[in-house]
Design a protein around this motif. Structure first.
Motif, PDB file in Angstrom:
ATOM      1  N   ARG A  82       0.573  -1.624   0.180  1.00 39.90           N
ATOM      2  CA  ARG A  82       0.484  -0.120   0.075  1.00 39.90           C
ATOM      3  C   ARG A  82       0.671   1.822   0.236  1.00 39.90           C
ATOM      4  O   ARG A  82       0.631   2.397  -0.553  1.00 39.90           O
ATOM      5  CB  ARG A  82      -0.906  -0.177   0.665  1.00 39.90           C
ATOM      6  N   ASP A  83       1.727   1.071   0.919  1.00 37.58           N
ATOM      7  CA  ASP A  83       2.599   2.763   0.575  1.00 37.58           C
ATOM      8  C   ASP A  83       3.603   2.997  -0.023  1.00 37.58           C
ATOM      9  O   ASP A  83       3.025   3.629  -1.201  1.00 37.58           O
ATOM     10  CB  ASP A  83       4.016   2.395   1.957  1.00 37.58           C
ATOM     11  N   LEU A  84       3.983   1.622  -1.255  1.00 38.80           N
ATOM     12  CA  LEU A  84       4.699   1.738  -2.122  1.00 38.80           C
ATOM     13  C   LEU A  84       3.598   1.954  -3.574  1.00 38.80           C
ATOM     14  O   LEU A  84       3.540   2.794  -4.879  1.00 38.80           O
ATOM     15  CB  LEU A  84       5.417   0.182  -2.991  1.00 38.80           C
ATOM     16  N   GLU A  85       2.625   1.666  -3.419  1.00 40.18           N
ATOM     17  CA  GLU A  85       1.363   1.889  -4.462  1.00 40.18           C
ATOM     18  C   GLU A  85       0.763   4.097  -4.492  1.00 40.18           C
ATOM     19  O   GLU A  85       0.903   4.012  -5.705  1.00 40.18           O
ATOM     20  CB  GLU A  85      -0.491   1.316  -3.867  1.00 40.18           C
ATOM     21  N   ASP A  86       1.145   4.535  -2.627  1.00 41.69           N
ATOM     22  CA  ASP A  86       1.449   6.188  -3.121  1.00 41.69           C
ATOM     23  C   ASP A  86       2.077   6.358  -3.694  1.00 41.69           C
ATOM     24  O   ASP A  86       1.689   7.317  -4.003  1.00 41.69           O
ATOM     25  CB  ASP A  86       1.056   5.845  -1.474  1.00 41.69           C
ATOM     26  N   LEU A  87       3.643   5.919  -3.076  1.00 38.59           N
ATOM     27  CA  LEU A  87       4.491   6.398  -4.139  1.00 38.59           C
ATOM     28  C   LEU A  87       4.755   6.269  -5.405  1.00 38.59           C
ATOM     29  O   LEU A  87       4.965   7.719  -6.178  1.00 38.59           O
ATOM     30  CB  LEU A  87       5.976   5.175  -3.709  1.00 38.59           C
ATOM     31  N   ARG A  88       4.273   5.197  -5.778  1.00 37.51           N
ATOM     32  CA  ARG A  88       3.602   4.942  -7.913  1.00 37.51           C
ATOM     33  C   ARG A  88       2.645   6.221  -7.735  1.00 37.51           C
ATOM     34  O   ARG A  88       2.565   6.900  -8.783  1.00 37.51           O
ATOM     35  CB  ARG A  88       3.217   3.855  -7.949  1.00 37.51           C
ATOM     36  N   ALA A  89       1.419   6.510  -6.807  1.00 34.41           N
ATOM     37  CA  ALA A  89       0.720   7.719  -7.478  1.00 34.41           C
ATOM     38  C   ALA A  89       1.084   8.707  -7.407  1.00 34.41           C
ATOM     39  O   ALA A  89       1.031   9.499  -7.781  1.00 34.41           O
ATOM     40  CB  ALA A  89      -0.523   7.313  -6.966  1.00 34.41           C
ATOM     41  N   ALA A  90       2.241   9.404  -6.699  1.00 35.86           N
ATOM     42  CA  ALA A  90       2.387  10.386  -6.012  1.00 35.86           C
ATOM     43  C   ALA A  90       3.768  10.639  -7.440  1.00 35.86           C
ATOM     44  O   ALA A  90       3.653  11.923  -8.014  1.00 35.86           O
ATOM     45  CB  ALA A  90       3.710  10.426  -4.971  1.00 35.86           C
ATOM     46  N   ILE A  91       4.891   9.726  -8.255  1.00 39.43           N
ATOM     47  CA  ILE A  91       5.339   9.481  -8.843  1.00 39.43           C
ATOM     48  C   ILE A  91       4.364   9.915  -9.957  1.00 39.43           C
ATOM     49  O   ILE A  91       4.848  10.993 -10.948  1.00 39.43           O
ATOM     50  CB  ILE A  91       6.132   8.496  -8.771  1.00 39.43           C
ATOM     51  N   ASN A  92       3.520   9.264 -10.651  1.00 40.26           N
ATOM     52  CA  ASN A  92       2.911   9.384 -11.555  1.00 40.26           C
ATOM     53  C   ASN A  92       2.021  10.895 -12.093  1.00 40.26           C
ATOM     54  O   ASN A  92       1.933  11.322 -12.827  1.00 40.26           O
ATOM     55  CB  ASN A  92       1.663   8.839 -11.443  1.00 40.26           C
ATOM     56  N   HIS A  93       1.520  10.854 -10.249  1.00 34.93           N
ATOM     57  CA  HIS A  93       1.248  12.226 -10.533  1.00 34.93           C
ATOM     58  C   HIS A  93       2.463  14.018 -10.673  1.00 34.93           C
ATOM     59  O   HIS A  93       2.177  14.948 -11.777  1.00 34.93           O
ATOM     60  CB  HIS A  93       0.754  13.523  -9.152  1.00 34.93           C
ATOM     61  N   HIS A  94       3.395  13.419 -10.314  1.00 38.27           N
ATOM     62  CA  HIS A  94       4.382  14.346 -10.586  1.00 38.27           C
ATOM     63  C   HIS A  94       4.829  14.187 -11.965  1.00 38.27           C
ATOM     64  O   HIS A  94       4.807  15.626 -12.292  1.00 38.27           O
ATOM     65  CB  HIS A  94       5.894  13.709  -9.938  1.00 38.27           C
ATOM     66  N   SER A  95       4.833  13.069 -12.768  1.00 39.60           N
ATOM     67  CA  SER A  95       4.989  13.181 -14.160  1.00 39.60           C
ATOM     68  C   SER A  95       4.170  14.145 -14.658  1.00 39.60           C
ATOM     69  O   SER A  95       4.492  14.744 -16.389  1.00 39.60           O
ATOM     70  CB  SER A  95       5.598  11.980 -14.489  1.00 39.60           C
ATOM     71  N   LYS A  96       2.727  13.992 -14.750  1.00 40.44           N
ATOM     72  CA  LYS A  96       1.431  14.629 -14.969  1.00 40.44           C
ATOM     73  C   LYS A  96       1.352  15.793 -14.791  1.00 40.44           C
ATOM     74  O   LYS A  96       1.348  16.638 -16.124  1.00 40.44           O
ATOM     75  CB  LYS A  96       0.074  13.941 -14.795  1.00 40.44           C
ATOM     76  N   GLU A  97       1.943  16.383 -14.255  1.00 44.95           N
ATOM     77  CA  GLU A  97       2.551  17.932 -13.917  1.00 44.95           C
ATOM     78  C   GLU A  97       3.633  18.305 -14.936  1.00 44.95           C
ATOM     79  O   GLU A  97       3.981  19.384 -15.120  1.00 44.95           O
ATOM     80  CB  GLU A  97       2.909  18.159 -12.550  1.00 44.95           C
ATOM     81  N   GLY A  98       4.389  17.354 -15.040  1.00 46.40           N
ATOM     82  CA  GLY A  98       5.378  17.448 -16.178  1.00 46.40           C
ATOM     83  C   GLY A  98       6.594  18.077 -15.330  1.00 46.40           C
ATOM     84  O   GLY A  98       7.326  19.026 -15.939  1.00 46.40           O
ATOM     85  N   LEU A  99       6.852  17.085 -14.338  1.00 49.29           N
ATOM     86  CA  LEU A  99       7.646  17.486 -12.881  1.00 49.29           C
ATOM     87  C   LEU A  99       8.796  17.154 -13.777  1.00 49.29           C
ATOM     88  O   LEU A  99      10.026  17.254 -12.766  1.00 49.29           O
ATOM     89  CB  LEU A  99       7.260  18.583 -11.637  1.00 49.29           C
ATOM     90  N   HIS A 100       8.959  15.977 -14.447  1.00 52.71           N
ATOM     91  CA  HIS A 100       9.868  15.275 -14.803  1.00 52.71           C
ATOM     92  C   HIS A 100       9.647  14.465 -16.106  1.00 52.71           C
ATOM     93  O   HIS A 100       8.280  14.824 -16.727  1.00 52.71           O
ATOM     94  CB  HIS A 100      10.359  14.040 -13.646  1.00 52.71           C
ATOM     95  N   ARG A 101      10.598  13.784 -16.723  1.00 60.89           N
ATOM     96  CA  ARG A 101       9.995  13.412 -17.682  1.00 60.89           C
ATOM     97  C   ARG A 101      11.148  11.795 -18.027  1.00 60.89           C
ATOM     98  O   ARG A 101      11.752  11.115 -16.966  1.00 60.89           O
ATOM     99  CB  ARG A 101      10.837  13.905 -18.783  1.00 60.89           C
ATOM    100  N   GLY A 102      10.713  10.708 -18.769  1.00 62.57           N
ATOM    101  CA  GLY A 102      10.572   9.650 -18.641  1.00 62.57           C
ATOM    102  C   GLY A 102       9.696   8.852 -17.480  1.00 62.57           C
ATOM    103  O   GLY A 102       9.322   9.225 -16.431  1.00 62.57           O
ATOM    104  N   VAL A 103      10.395   6.908 -18.028  1.00 60.64           N
ATOM    105  CA  VAL A 103       9.150   6.669 -16.794  1.00 60.64           C
ATOM    106  C   VAL A 103       9.903   5.875 -15.784  1.00 60.64           C
ATOM    107  O   VAL A 103      11.198   5.649 -15.656  1.00 60.64           O
ATOM    108  CB  VAL A 103       8.592   5.146 -17.975  1.00 60.64           C
TER     109      VAL A 103
END
Length: 306
Positions: free
Chosen positions: A62-83
């Protein structure tokens, strides 16, 4: 979130790898074991049974799923590129523990009848235990009833109120509707649809919602010392112990019980799913075998032709 911050706070996205994710899962398991040892020391001092050892490690997932969601949100905001891939531990088996009617009755009886015990400190009976007029588990009885007859998650039960407001799950006592999504909160994947309350539970909740001794109406249905509870884990665990139930009974067991009882009573999977805020696939996969019509056609297919 505090655990994620402790472990990942000083790291960069490039350090989120399979190796670091597995190291986090191992670290979290050690932390859980440490906290449980400390809790058992405190319980031993109070003369209580130790907590059972934890075998499931679903918390790390569950914790790592939250981390993944935060990273995906960070990407959608254009704050980093790449997977950036986040490794997840294998999903555990769904819990199937549910309460029989007899077990539920025992749990409610204990919650309602248990009196507070204090030790005399003066007089001829000094040192002897004395039962007071306080009933410290009666708020758990309310929690249990709401959980059994609505299948609502613990947080929504704790925030349930006869008044509308931010952070409150509103219960319309006139129409008998439980709006489980708290005011000011956004809907998530953990669906919390409004549901009609069963008549027997509605009668209880209307009584609970009345003003106390001519004062103001209750702000919440589940209260401890006049205030809303933040967690029922301690009181619920004590009630489970006094009722002689197995240690794997948790507040979430009430949700499993509600789903199981609906299936056993022949409610359609689609309707039960809507009531519980689950997908029909989840209900069928986890609870469908309790339905009286489950594979009934197949079982009757072995009859001899006349």
């Amino acid at each position: 979130m505090a655990r994620l911050t402790t472990w990942w706070g000083g790291k960069t996205l490039s350090e989120v790898t399979g190796v670091s994710c597995r190291a986090y899962a191992d670290w979290r398991a050690l932390e859980e074991d440490r906290r449980q040892r400390e809790a058992n020391v405190r319980r031993a001092g109070r003369g209580q049974r130790p907590l059972p050892p934890k075998t499931a490690r679903g918390g790390a997932r569950r914790d790592l799923e939250d981390l993944r969601a935060a990273i995906n949100h960070h990407s959608k905001e254009g704050l980093h590129r790449g997977v950036v891939g986040v490794w997840l531990p294998e999903r555990g088996q769904p819990r199937e523990r549910w309460l029989t009617r007899s077990e539920a009755a025992r749990l409610l009886w204990v919650c309602w009848r248990t009196r507070e015990i204090q030790v005399r400190h003066r007089g001829t009976q000094k040192g002897r235990p004395l039962a007071t007029t306080r009933y410290p588990l009666r708020h758990i009885a309310r929690f249990v009833l709401i959980g059994l007859y609505t299948g609502t998650r613990a947080a929504a039960i704790a925030s349930a109120s006869p008044k509308k407001g931010d952070g409150k799950s509103y219960v319309d006592l006139d129409r008998g509707i439980f709006y489980r999504l708290a005011g000011g909160k956004r809907a998530t994947n953990k669906r919390q649809p409004p549901v009609p309350l069963p008549p027997n539970l509605l009668s209880h909740m209307r009584r609970w919602g009345k003003p106390v001794l001519g004062g103001h109406p209750q702000e919440h249905f589940v209260v401890w010392n006049g205030k809303a509870v933040q967690s029922v884990k301690t009181g619920f665990g004590r009630a489970v112990e006094l009722a002689g139930l197995s240690k794997d009974v948790t507040p979430h067991t009430l949700r499993h019980t509600a789903a199981t009882w609906l299936m056993q009573n022949g409610v359609s999977i689609w309707e039960a799913a809507g009531y519980l805020g689950m997908s029909p696939e989840m209900v069928e996969r986890t609870y469908g075998h309790h339905h009286p019509d489950h594979l009934k056609g197949a079982s009757l297919g072995f009859r001899r032709n006349a």
